[in-house]
Enzyme design. Sequence first.
Site, PDB file in Angstrom:
ATOM      1  N   HIS A  83       2.370 -74.149  35.836  1.00 17.75           N
ATOM      2  CA  HIS A  83       1.216 -73.951  36.923  1.00 17.75           C
ATOM      3  C   HIS A  83       0.042 -74.228  36.097  1.00 17.75           C
ATOM      4  CE1 HIS A  83       4.437 -71.402  38.560  1.00 17.75           C
ATOM      5  NE2 HIS A  83       3.845 -71.873  40.062  1.00 17.75           N
ATOM      6  N   ASP A  88      -1.427 -71.219  34.730  1.00 16.61           N
ATOM      7  CA  ASP A  88      -0.641 -70.594  33.678  1.00 16.61           C
ATOM      8  C   ASP A  88      -1.361 -71.129  32.406  1.00 16.61           C
ATOM      9  OD1 ASP A  88       1.409 -69.574  35.365  1.00 16.61           O
ATOM     10  OD2 ASP A  88       2.441 -71.338  35.225  1.00 16.61           O
ATOM     11  N   GLU A 131      10.104 -77.434  46.632  1.00 19.37           N
ATOM     12  CA  GLU A 131      11.032 -76.218  46.334  1.00 19.37           C
ATOM     13  C   GLU A 131      11.168 -75.279  47.530  1.00 19.37           C
ATOM     14  OE1 GLU A 131      10.158 -74.322  42.578  1.00 19.37           O
ATOM     15  OE2 GLU A 131      10.882 -72.302  43.290  1.00 19.37           O
ATOM     16  N   GLU A 177      16.119 -73.602  43.754  1.00 24.71           N
ATOM     17  CA  GLU A 177      16.218 -72.517  43.077  1.00 24.71           C
ATOM     18  C   GLU A 177      17.384 -71.546  43.548  1.00 24.71           C
ATOM     19  OE1 GLU A 177      12.637 -70.537  41.884  1.00 24.71           O
ATOM     20  OE2 GLU A 177      13.639 -68.543  41.955  1.00 24.71           O
ATOM     21  N   ASP A 186      15.788 -74.940  39.512  1.00 19.95           N
ATOM     22  CA  ASP A 186      15.259 -73.673  38.892  1.00 19.95           C
ATOM     23  C   ASP A 186      16.574 -72.845  38.808  1.00 19.95           C
ATOM     24  OD1 ASP A 186      12.617 -74.762  39.150  1.00 19.95           O
ATOM     25  OD2 ASP A 186      11.793 -72.820  40.285  1.00 19.95           O
ATOM     26  N   ASP A 205      13.486 -70.939  35.645  1.00 21.85           N
ATOM     27  CA  ASP A 205      12.319 -70.125  36.770  1.00 21.85           C
ATOM     28  C   ASP A 205      12.941 -68.770  36.705  1.00 21.85           C
ATOM     29  OD1 ASP A 205      10.189 -69.341  38.082  1.00 21.85           O
ATOM     30  OD2 ASP A 205      10.755 -70.158  39.739  1.00 21.85           O
TER      31      ASP A 205
HETATM   32  C1  XLS Z   1       8.625 -68.435  43.139  1.00 21.96           C
HETATM   33  C2  XLS Z   1       8.844 -69.793  42.714  1.00 21.96           C
HETATM   34  C3  XLS Z   1       7.856 -70.549  41.643  1.00 21.96           C
HETATM   35  C4  XLS Z   1       7.968 -72.205  41.761  1.00 21.96           C
HETATM   36  C5  XLS Z   1       6.692 -72.810  41.175  1.00 21.96           C
HETATM   37  O1  XLS Z   1       9.207 -67.803  43.869  1.00 21.96           O
HETATM   38  O2  XLS Z   1      10.160 -69.987  42.481  1.00 21.96           O
HETATM   39  O3  XLS Z   1       8.034 -69.984  40.634  1.00 21.96           O
HETATM   40  O4  XLS Z   1       9.179 -72.272  41.089  1.00 21.96           O
HETATM   41  O5  XLS Z   1       5.665 -72.408  42.014  1.00 21.96           O
HETATM   42 NI    NI Z   2      11.204 -71.423  41.380  1.00 23.85          NI
HETATM   43 NI    NI Z   3      11.787 -68.015  42.557  1.00 24.10          NI
END
Ligand code: XLS
Ligand code: NI
Ligand code: NI
Length: 445
Positions: free
Chosen positions: A105, A108, A236, A272, A300, A343
């Site tokens: 990010h 980050d 995502e 994810e 993720d 992640d």
């Molecule tokens: C949060 C998300 C975040 C994304 C990127 O729950 O997983 O980490 O992967 O912004």
């Molecule tokens: Ni994520």
């Molecule tokens: Ni997450």
Amino acid sequence: MSNSEFFTDVTDQIRYEGPGSDNPLAFRWYDANRVVGDKTMAEHLRFGVAYWHSFASDGSDQFGSGTWDRPWLEAGADPIDAARQKMSAAFEFFEKLGAPYFCFHDLDIAPEGDTFAESCANLDTLVEEAAIHMERTGVKLLWGTANMFSRPRFASGAATNPDPELFARAAAQVKHCMDATHRLGGANYVLWGGREGYDTILNTDIGRELDQLGRFLQMVVEYKHQIGFEGTILIEPKPHEPTKHQYDHDSQTIAGFLRKYDLADEVKLNIEVNHATLAGHDFVHEVAVAVDDGLLGSIDANRGDGRLGWDTDQFPNSVEEMSLAMHEILRGGGFATGGVNFDAKLRRQSIDRSDLFHAHIGGMDVMARALLAAHQMLVDGALTTARAQRYAGWDGELGADILEGRVTLADLHQRAYAGSIDPSPRSGRQETLENLVNRYVERVS
Ligand code: XLS
Ligand code: NI
Ligand code: NI
């Protein structure tokens, strides 16, 4: 190996030693150059380390402060110096782990300034620093993304904010972060709508918010083409947390959203595991929906906890769960620009710097073993043949007549009435298939 300043317990690059190894700082399954089908393991999996959990977080949670040993996060340092230190630590880690990619990010890697212009300048400074590290180590960027959920200004959302000034601020931030991602040769650009949703319907106009989000995404796609960014734009999915309801609920919801706003050819998904769990789905479901709709982008890889109802983001450790997902990914042709990023975060009690290595080694081994099992299942047609047999009738005359619109309800009534339809049920063979999958998971070598 360049300056080993931060991870002094790990003196060399992590190596593959095979399943018989008891060395906790070696891979037992991830053998980067091993060929599986038509690609190496490294090419299949395209591992990325996520900057935020691993380098920008300190182990704090809602109930307590940081616990992890992260000297680059210590208070009092000049913010740019601290960001440079953090980046040195991160690249030392990527290199020792042998991770081919990372992702970040904007916040980050670079501190926020007092004004937007200052924040942009900070990001530019750290992006140039990253470019030097990338050149030196060969580590590449899987994706960049903008954090539009941590700061108070985005409490009511970014693109879905009731105030267009906030939409404009978010758009400006994404533009700058896309530039940064493009500059670093990123393979993808991710949008996770952390606060693109609502906390209460009492103050929310869902129709407007969805139109805003659709337009925002169209602007992102337009800008991608304007600057010649060749990476993939990814959304995502997550159903809730931090807001009560998030619009990017799950793969199927986003597929509908993308079609409504004419974006389905331009945007794919970053799926994810823990978010699938929160949506009440198995991870393999989310992946299979995306594969069948041509929307799979990247994943993720993490996991939730069956007893806890939030996004615990633990490192993956179920070969079975990941084998099923990898099977669908391979069935769809594998990753194109996407890959597997972690992640995932350490537990608050995992306070040693070297815990970061153990977590990633374990996660990479789980994914590598899952890849082997999935590849063999696919080569043998273990599941695909069973599926094809189950639906075989649809490839016959009756199935084709129905799908191609040659028969009506009344026609089918007539055929059934005349006794020319055979509606006898057949076994779904679930347990047989579960046993079969278990055999593949057990036998990989
Ligand atoms: C949060 C998300 C975040 C994304 C990127 O729950 O997983 O980490 O992967 O912004
Ligand atoms: Ni994520
Ligand atoms: Ni997450």
